[in-house]
Design an enzyme around this catalytic site. Structure first.
Site, PDB file in Angstrom:
ATOM      1  CB  CYS A  44      33.439  74.794  32.803  1.00  8.33           C
ATOM      2  SG  CYS A  44      33.500  74.600  34.700  1.00  8.33           S
ATOM      3  CB  SER A  45      31.077  70.720  32.117  1.00  9.06           C
ATOM      4  OG  SER A  45      32.324  70.444  31.894  1.00  9.06           O
ATOM      5  CB  CYS A  46      32.175  71.803  38.203  1.00 12.86           C
ATOM      6  SG  CYS A  46      33.553  72.948  37.744  1.00 12.86           S
TER       7      CYS A  46
ATOM      8  CB  CYS B  49      28.771  73.275  36.331  1.00 14.16           C
ATOM      9  SG  CYS B  49      30.227  74.642  36.237  1.00 14.16           S
TER      10      CYS B  49
END
Length: 198
Positions: free
Chosen positions: A106-108, A103
């Site tokens: 961000c950090s999906c 991602c």
């Protein structure tokens, strides 16, 4: 890169322990509530769910086809859904293609099938480098791929998350679905690891 990730994880774990201690001592957090959260993510939500999806795809061609066409529905049929697991796409490794997930914004991450993301998945170096030089980043995880294997990088978003379906390891004929699931790792379902072994 993995050594840096280990160091980062140790620092983060120490910070979390210190914060937890302070919050519990001040009566702001109930330790039983923390235990319940930990149990949820270790037993009910997490990589075990994703491994079950992969194992089912390995033993059931119709399920694998459904997973390829509509991963959200196929995964939901096994009872794995909920927060950040509502919109899924399965990407299948083949002899000629390897898939890896990131991602970049961000950090999906698909919590319902993989649990909480590892520290390195959220780190800026991984998020930026795996897109630019995926072969080099994979090599740092110990996954050295021949040049004739195509690498596809899938960028998760809030609207769509990916699950890598590794190839079924050779020599696993006759193994039960449960035994097969035990071979599947979180890192293989993110795509930083390719080869699984019985």
């Amino acid at each position: 890169m993995p050594h840096d990730h280990d160091h980062d994880a140790e620092d983060m774990a120490a910070r979390v322990r210190a914060l937890e201690t302070v919050l519990v001592q001040k009566g702001l957090v109930d330790p039983a509530a923390l235990d319940a959260i930990i149990e949820t993510y270790s037993e009910k939500v997490g990589p075990k769910n994703g491994a079950a999806v992969v194992a089912r795809a390995w033993v059931d061609a119709e399920f694998a086809d459904w997973l390829a066409r509509d991963a959200t529905a196929a995964i939901h049929s096994l009872g794995f859904t909920g927060r950040q697991g509502e919109h899924m796409q399965a990407v299948f490794n083949t002899a000629a293609r390897h898939n890896v997930v990131v991602c970049t914004l961000c950090s999906c991450y698909p919590w319902a099938t993989l649990g909480l993301p590892p520290v390195w998945y959220k780190s800026p170096p991984y998020r930026s480098r795996v897109v630019i030089e995926p072969r080099a980043v994979l090599a740092e995880f110990g996954t050295v791929l021949p040049e004739d294997i195509e690498i596809r990088v899938w960028d998760s978003t809030a609207e769509l998350r990916y699950l890598v379906i590794p190839e079924r390891p050779a020599g696993t004929e006759g193994m039960s679905e449960e035994a097969l699931a035990a071979l599947v790792t979180r890192d293989a379902m993110i795509g930083v690891v390719r080869d699984l072994a019985p």
